[in-house]
Motif scaffolding. Structure first.
Motif, PDB file in Angstrom:
ATOM      1  N   TYR A   1     -11.050   2.649   4.209  1.00 31.42           N
ATOM      2  CA  TYR A   1      -9.898   2.199   3.416  1.00 31.42           C
ATOM      3  C   TYR A   1      -9.583   0.736   3.707  1.00 31.42           C
ATOM      4  O   TYR A   1      -9.264  -0.034   2.795  1.00 31.42           O
ATOM      5  CB  TYR A   1      -8.674   3.064   3.713  1.00 31.42           C
ATOM      6  CG  TYR A   1      -8.624   4.355   2.940  1.00 31.42           C
ATOM      7  CD1 TYR A   1      -8.109   4.388   1.640  1.00 31.42           C
ATOM      8  CD2 TYR A   1      -9.075   5.549   3.491  1.00 31.42           C
ATOM      9  CE1 TYR A   1      -8.061   5.581   0.929  1.00 31.42           C
ATOM     10  CE2 TYR A   1      -9.035   6.739   2.786  1.00 31.42           C
ATOM     11  CZ  TYR A   1      -8.524   6.751   1.502  1.00 31.42           C
ATOM     12  OH  TYR A   1      -8.487   7.932   0.794  1.00 31.42           O
ATOM     13  N   ALA A   2      -9.667   0.343   4.970  1.00 28.49           N
ATOM     14  CA  ALA A   2      -9.375  -1.043   5.331  1.00 28.49           C
ATOM     15  C   ALA A   2     -10.367  -1.998   4.685  1.00 28.49           C
ATOM     16  O   ALA A   2      -9.985  -3.047   4.139  1.00 28.49           O
ATOM     17  CB  ALA A   2      -9.400  -1.200   6.854  1.00 28.49           C
TER      18      ALA A   2
ATOM     19  N   VAL B   1      -3.213   2.528   6.768  1.00 27.67           N
ATOM     20  CA  VAL B   1      -4.265   1.676   6.200  1.00 27.67           C
ATOM     21  C   VAL B   1      -3.950   0.208   6.468  1.00 27.67           C
ATOM     22  O   VAL B   1      -4.836  -0.590   6.804  1.00 27.67           O
ATOM     23  CB  VAL B   1      -4.415   1.939   4.690  1.00 27.67           C
ATOM     24  CG1 VAL B   1      -5.458   0.998   4.087  1.00 27.67           C
ATOM     25  CG2 VAL B   1      -4.797   3.389   4.422  1.00 27.67           C
TER      26      VAL B   1
ATOM     27  N   SER C   1      -7.559  12.550   2.570  1.00 34.50           N
ATOM     28  CA  SER C   1      -6.636  11.498   3.016  1.00 34.50           C
ATOM     29  C   SER C   1      -5.438  12.102   3.737  1.00 34.50           C
ATOM     30  O   SER C   1      -4.904  11.510   4.679  1.00 34.50           O
ATOM     31  CB  SER C   1      -6.177  10.651   1.825  1.00 34.50           C
ATOM     32  OG  SER C   1      -5.518  11.436   0.855  1.00 34.50           O
TER      33      SER C   1
ATOM     34  N   GLY D   1      -0.110   4.608   3.683  1.00 35.51           N
ATOM     35  CA  GLY D   1      -0.412   3.207   3.417  1.00 35.51           C
ATOM     36  C   GLY D   1      -0.142   2.326   4.613  1.00 35.51           C
ATOM     37  O   GLY D   1      -0.801   1.290   4.797  1.00 35.51           O
TER      38      GLY D   1
ATOM     39  N   LEU E   1     -10.207   5.608   7.895  1.00 32.86           N
ATOM     40  CA  LEU E   1      -9.328   4.449   7.759  1.00 32.86           C
ATOM     41  C   LEU E   1     -10.106   3.141   7.791  1.00 32.86           C
ATOM     42  O   LEU E   1      -9.691   2.164   7.163  1.00 32.86           O
ATOM     43  CB  LEU E   1      -8.252   4.450   8.845  1.00 32.86           C
ATOM     44  CG  LEU E   1      -7.034   5.345   8.599  1.00 32.86           C
ATOM     45  CD1 LEU E   1      -5.914   4.957   9.547  1.00 32.86           C
ATOM     46  CD2 LEU E   1      -6.541   5.303   7.169  1.00 32.86           C
TER      47      LEU E   1
ATOM     48  N   ARG F   1      -4.790  -0.693  10.068  1.00 33.27           N
ATOM     49  CA  ARG F   1      -6.238  -0.776  10.260  1.00 33.27           C
ATOM     50  C   ARG F   1      -6.810  -2.018   9.590  1.00 33.27           C
ATOM     51  O   ARG F   1      -7.701  -2.679  10.127  1.00 33.27           O
ATOM     52  CB  ARG F   1      -6.900   0.477   9.705  1.00 33.27           C
ATOM     53  CG  ARG F   1      -8.369   0.589  10.046  1.00 33.27           C
ATOM     54  CD  ARG F   1      -8.550   1.036  11.489  1.00 33.27           C
ATOM     55  NE  ARG F   1      -9.783   0.501  12.046  1.00 33.27           N
ATOM     56  CZ  ARG F   1     -10.415   1.034  13.092  1.00 33.27           C
ATOM     57  NH1 ARG F   1      -9.917   2.094  13.697  1.00 33.27           N
ATOM     58  NH2 ARG F   1     -11.514   0.495  13.554  1.00 33.27           N
ATOM     59  N   ALA F   2      -6.288  -2.362   8.403  1.00 35.61           N
ATOM     60  CA  ALA F   2      -6.746  -3.567   7.716  1.00 35.61           C
ATOM     61  C   ALA F   2      -6.416  -4.817   8.531  1.00 35.61           C
ATOM     62  O   ALA F   2      -7.227  -5.738   8.648  1.00 35.61           O
ATOM     63  CB  ALA F   2      -6.125  -3.659   6.319  1.00 35.61           C
TER      64      ALA F   2
ATOM     65  N   LEU G   1       0.831  -1.196   0.000  1.00 39.80           N
ATOM     66  CA  LEU G   1       0.000   0.000   0.000  1.00 39.80           C
ATOM     67  C   LEU G   1       0.871   1.253   0.000  1.00 39.80           C
ATOM     68  O   LEU G   1       1.719   1.431   0.880  1.00 39.80           O
ATOM     69  CB  LEU G   1      -0.918  -0.003   1.227  1.00 39.80           C
ATOM     70  CG  LEU G   1      -1.849  -1.232   1.350  1.00 39.80           C
ATOM     71  CD1 LEU G   1      -2.667  -1.149   2.628  1.00 39.80           C
ATOM     72  CD2 LEU G   1      -2.750  -1.364   0.136  1.00 39.80           C
TER      73      LEU G   1
ATOM     74  N   MET H   1      -4.882   3.118  -4.320  1.00 39.20           N
ATOM     75  CA  MET H   1      -5.959   3.210  -3.339  1.00 39.20           C
ATOM     76  C   MET H   1      -6.965   4.295  -3.721  1.00 39.20           C
ATOM     77  O   MET H   1      -6.682   5.150  -4.577  1.00 39.20           O
ATOM     78  CB  MET H   1      -5.383   3.458  -1.949  1.00 39.20           C
ATOM     79  CG  MET H   1      -4.652   2.248  -1.380  1.00 39.20           C
ATOM     80  SD  MET H   1      -4.310   2.384   0.395  1.00 39.20           S
ATOM     81  CE  MET H   1      -3.051   3.667   0.403  1.00 39.20           C
TER      82      MET H   1
END
Length: 294
Positions: free
Chosen positions: A99-100, A127, A209, A124, A96, A130-131, A51, A80
């Motif tokens: 985005y995740a 992100v 962002s 990134g 976020l 968080r993902a 990312l 993204m």
């Protein structure tokens, strides 16, 4: 036990990570949320999602992505939402968490089977963290490269919340970082070219962002990742002034006992020195393999 490893470029690459000649990158497109997303893909081996940072695009990291693809990874590097032509997230998703969730949908749409390693730089990295927190079925390991999310900085020696850091200070540090790169022309050209294109395409998406990157506090999520035992590596350029050392230390404290790899470089070091990035990642991959029970 807390482990901090100073990367020495003179140390030879581990035998398990010998460069592979079949690592040509390809540009492909996939529909995510009924919108075309361009991504780079290449290599063979463990699935890795890379990312990119704020304001730029996967093409900015082409050298770094190619290095990953040469070192035992099948790398996917998407543009993204809000960048490089990917449609911005809809209202209500522009955080976020959104985005995740988008990263999870991208992983599903490209057909990756099994959990992935997520590698993220700067925005990134936020992100990616968080993902990893929100998508336990999708993510098995995360590498945060000079990532946002520590939420602390210092003013005149006094620690303060990072959301109080003035915008002009961020921008000044970003400019100084790029101009201080080893390959200054290459870095400035790569960053400025994609950033200008993104600003012209969707200036509000870039602005939103950027606000997220400047203000996000991921320490609660990082602490939960530590409790789960998810492997997290902090891969950090020691001369970074864009993400202050106080932010790095607050992330390390939240994680408790993370694997830390320090390299000589500034905020843009993966763009500036892809070979060093590749070798540092080789060590992280090798450590991951050693941790897997036989």
């Amino acid at each position: 036990m807390y482990e901090s490893a100073q990367f020495d470029p003179a140390i030879p690459t581990p035998r398990a990570a010998v460069l592979r000649p079949t690592a040509d990158l390809r540009r492909r497109r996939v529909d995510v949320d009924r919108s075309a997303v361009e991504y780079l893909v290449g290599g063979h081996g463990r699935p890795v999602v890379f990312l990119h940072g704020w304001g730029v695009a996967p093409a900015t990291y082409q050298g770094a992505v190619r290095e990953l693809a040469q070192r035992g990874a099948r790398v996917y590097a998407p543009a993204m939402p809000g960048f490089a032509g990917t449609r911005a997230l809809p209202d209500g998703e522009r955080d976020l968490d959104g985005y995740a969730r988008w990263v999870g949908r991208f992983i599903d749409e490209v057909g990756i089977r099994g959990p992935v390693t997520v590698v993220g730089h700067s925005f990134g990295g936020g992100v990616a963290a968080r993902a990893a927190h929100d998508l336990p079925d999708h993510v098995e390991e995360v590498v945060l490269i000079n990532a946002v999310g520590g939420a602390q900085w210092s003013q005149s020696g006094v620690a303060r919340p990072i959301h109080e850091r003035p915008l002009w200070d961020w921008m000044l540090r970003l400019q100084a970082d790029a101009l201080g790169s080893r390959s200054v022309g290459q870095v400035v050209g790569a960053v400025a070219g994609t950033a200008l294109s993104n600003m012209l395409r969707d200036p509000m998406a870039v602005w939103r962002s950027g606000h997220l990157a400047r203000t996000v506090d991921l320490r609660p999520q990082l602490a939960e990742l530590a409790e789960r035992g998810l492997p997290v590596t902090l891969l950090w350029g020691t001369s970074d002034t864009v993400i202050p050392v106080e932010s790095f230390e607050s992330m390390r404290a939240a994680l408790g006992d993370p694997h830390v790899v320090m390299v000589s470089g500034n905020h843009c070091w993966p763009i500036d020195d892809p070979a060093r990035f590749g070798e540092a990642m080789s060590r992280i991959f090798a450590r991951s393999r050693e941790a897997v029970p036989a």
